[in-house]
Motif scaffolding. Structure first.
Motif, short mmCIF file in Angstrom:
data_model
loop_
_atom_site.label_atom_id
_atom_site.label_comp_id
_atom_site.label_asym_id
_atom_site.label_seq_id
_atom_site.Cartn_x
_atom_site.Cartn_y
_atom_site.Cartn_z
N ARG A 16 0.84 -1.21 0.00
CA ARG A 16 0.00 0.00 0.00
C ARG A 16 0.87 1.25 0.00
O ARG A 16 0.52 2.26 -0.61
N GLY A 79 -5.44 7.30 1.98
CA GLY A 79 -6.18 7.04 0.76
C GLY A 79 -5.98 8.18 -0.22
O GLY A 79 -5.20 9.11 0.03
N PRO A 96 -9.78 4.64 0.18
CA PRO A 96 -8.73 4.37 1.17
C PRO A 96 -7.86 3.21 0.68
O PRO A 96 -8.36 2.29 0.01
N TYR A 97 -6.59 3.24 0.98
CA TYR A 97 -5.69 2.17 0.53
C TYR A 97 -6.15 0.81 1.05
O TYR A 97 -6.00 -0.20 0.36
#
Length: 155
Positions: A16, A79, A96-97
């Protein structure tokens, strides 16, 4: 008390972070050359922000493409937000990631896939159950490690 290193979670955090770094560069410099992204995300994630009509149309997951037309890319710690064109209708979205399931840049055959926790748990359970006919022969010579070249998996 036993303490284990959670490699799966650490790897997801690193992946991420890679997405965040790539998007931050695109935010600053734009998409270089033929690069473009297919991003699949969980629309049920509580922090996802999409228009109601998109949530109705994609009740579980959605794949968006960042290529020719996108605006207002803002990359944050948790995010990113971007305005994308859906059938000649610009719509702002926030992803969001943690909601990302896959991130692919087909121009360079690069992709990341995030396993859901329940998928990982099922895989772990399967790996823990070794049938006796596949058990290791205690008399067989043992090596300390098996080295696998990642090049064999590249296309």
């Amino acid at each position: 008390m036993a303490h284990n290193i959670d490699y799966g979670n650490l790897m997801h955090q690193a992946m991420r972070g890679l997405i965040r770094t790539v998007l931050k560069d695109v935010e600053t410099n734009g998409l270089p050359g033929a690069h473009h992204f297919f991003i699949t995300f969980d629309t049920t994630h509580p922090e996802v922000k999409i228009a109601d009509w998109l949530a109705d149309r994609y009740p579980h997951e959605m794949t968006v493409v960042m290529q020719h037309w996108y605006e207002n890319l803002e990359v944050g710690e948790d995010g990113f937000s971007v305005t994308l064109n859906f059938g000649d209708s610009p719509e702002p979205i926030y992803i969001p990631y943690d909601a990302i399931k896959t991130f692919v840049d087909p121009s360079v055959e690069f992709g990341l896939r995030f396993e859901a926790a329940e998928d990982v748990d099922e895989d772990d359970e399967e790996e823990d159950e070794i049938p006796t006919d596949e058990a290791e022969d205690p008399e067989a010579p043992r090596s300390d490690a098996d080295v696998v070249s990642l090049d064999s998996f590249r296309k």
